[in-house]
Enzyme design. Structure first.
Site, short mmCIF file in Angstrom:
data_model
loop_
_atom_site.label_atom_id
_atom_site.label_comp_id
_atom_site.label_asym_id
_atom_site.label_seq_id
_atom_site.Cartn_x
_atom_site.Cartn_y
_atom_site.Cartn_z
N ASP A 85 -98.50 -47.91 -21.52
CA ASP A 85 -98.34 -48.34 -21.79
C ASP A 85 -99.98 -48.27 -23.25
O ASP A 85 -100.18 -46.57 -22.45
CB ASP A 85 -99.46 -50.69 -21.20
N ASN B 87 -105.40 -61.37 -12.94
CA ASN B 87 -104.52 -62.16 -13.16
C ASN B 87 -103.12 -61.95 -13.08
O ASN B 87 -102.20 -62.22 -12.69
CB ASN B 87 -104.09 -62.73 -14.76
N HIS C 134 -101.58 -58.99 -13.96
CA HIS C 134 -100.59 -58.23 -14.83
C HIS C 134 -100.05 -57.16 -14.31
O HIS C 134 -100.95 -56.19 -13.88
CB HIS C 134 -100.85 -58.36 -16.71
N GLU D 253 -98.30 -59.93 -19.20
CA GLU D 253 -99.56 -60.50 -18.82
C GLU D 253 -98.82 -61.84 -17.96
O GLU D 253 -97.48 -61.92 -17.73
CB GLU D 253 -100.08 -61.25 -19.74
#
Ligand code: F6R
Length: 240
Positions: A67, A136, A138, A143
Site C-alpha cells: 500500500d 482493528n 486490517h 479496513e
C-alpha cells in the site's frame, strides 16, 4: 493455519527472516509482497545484515508493496516508498525495475490501481506475502467492512488507523485519509502468506484472526480460508 509461537519480537524477526531467505534461495524468480509499519522492521534489518555479509542476493527477485498513502510523494519521509528505500531497497542489490509500490500521486488513481493489479498478474502472483495486522484487523489498508473479493483500490482510512499511524507523522493532521491498497482478493491470490503479530496491544486481533468468525468486519479472519498461511506471533501477542 500454521501457528508459530515465539518468545519476543527479535525471535519473530529471526524466524521470518529464515523463511524469507529460504524462499529467496529456493525459488528461481521469487515474487515477494511486503508490508511497512513497525512490525517488519526487524525482518528488513536482518535481510540487510545478511546481504552485507555477502550471503544472499536479491537480483532475481521482484517486490510488491501492499500500500501507499494518497497524496504523498515518494520522497516524503512518511511515504511507504521512502520507508522501503530507507529500510531495505537502498541497501540491497535491487534495481528500480524490481520494485513496485503504488503511486499515491498518480493523476488517475483508478488507472494506477488497475496497473498495479495487472503487474501482479503479469508476475504470476506473489509467492510470499508478508503481512502485519491493524488492531482493528486490517490487512494492507483494507479496513473492516471491505469485501473479501476486493482488488487494488483507493480506500478511506478509519479514524482509528489515522490515529495509530500518526506516530509516523509530525501531527495527526498530516496523515492522509486515503490510500491505495492491494485488495483482500489480491492478497489472497498469494501462494503463501506469513502474518507477523507482536505485542500485547495486538492480542485481541490475534485471537480474532485465528479463532474468530470469518467475517468482513474483521478482514484478517479471511486468512483462515487460505491454504498456506503461517502466523508468527510472540508471547505478548498471545497475551502472556
Ligand atoms: C502496512 C500495512 C498495514 C500494517 C498494519 C500494522 O504496509 O499494510 O496493514 O501492517 O497497520 O502496522 P504496525 O506493524 O505498524 O503495527
Amino acid at each position: 493455519m500454521k501457528i508459530v509461537k515465539v518468545k519476543d519480537y527479535e525471535e519473530m524477526s529471526d524466524k521470518v527472516c529464515e523463511l524469507f531467505i529460504d524462499r529467496l534461495t529456493a525459488l528461481k524468480n521469487p515474487v515477494f509482497g511486503l508490508a511497512t509499519g513497525s512490525t517488519p522492521k526487524g525482518l528488513y534489518k536482518r535481510l540487510v545484515q545478511r546481504y552485507n555479509k555477502g550471503k544472499i542476493s536479491f537480483d532475481h527477485a521482484t517486490f510488491f508493496n501492499l500500500d501507499e498513502y494518497i497524496g504523498l510523494d515518494q520522497n516524503h519521509p512518511s511515504s511507504y516508498a521512502y520507508y522501503m528505500k530507507n529500510k531495505l531497497y537502498n541497501h540491497i542489490n535491487v534495481s528500480s525495475e524490481q520494485i513496485h509500490i503504488p503511486n499515491g500521486k498518480a493523476k488517475d488513481l483508478k488507472k494506477e490501481c488497475d496497473r498495479y493489479e495487472q503487474l501482479i498478474r503479469d508476475a504470476n502472483y506473489i509467492d510470499l506475502q508478508i503481512l502485519g495486522i491493524g488492531i482493528n484487523g486490517h490487512i494492507g489498508f483494507n479496513e473492516p467492512g471491505t469485501p473479501f473479493d476486493s482488488r487494488t483500490d483507493v480506500v478511506q482510512l478509519t479514524n482509528s488507523t489515522i490515529k495509530v499511524n500518526s506516530r509516523f507523522f509530525n501531527s495527526i493532521e498530516e496523515v492522509p485519509n486515503e490510500a491505495i491498497t492491494m485488495g483482500i482478493g489480491t492478497i489472497m491470490d498469494s501462494k503463501e502468506i506469513v502474518m507477523l503479530i507482536s505485542g500485547e496491544h495486538k492480542s485481541k486481533a490475534l485471537q480474532q484472526t485465528i479463532y474468530g468468525e470469518v467475517t468482513e468486519n474483521f478482514p484478517a479472519s479471511i486468512l483462515q480460508t487460505h491454504e498456506n498461511v503461517t502466523i508468527i506471533a510472540d508471547a505478548a501477542a498471545f497475551g502472556e
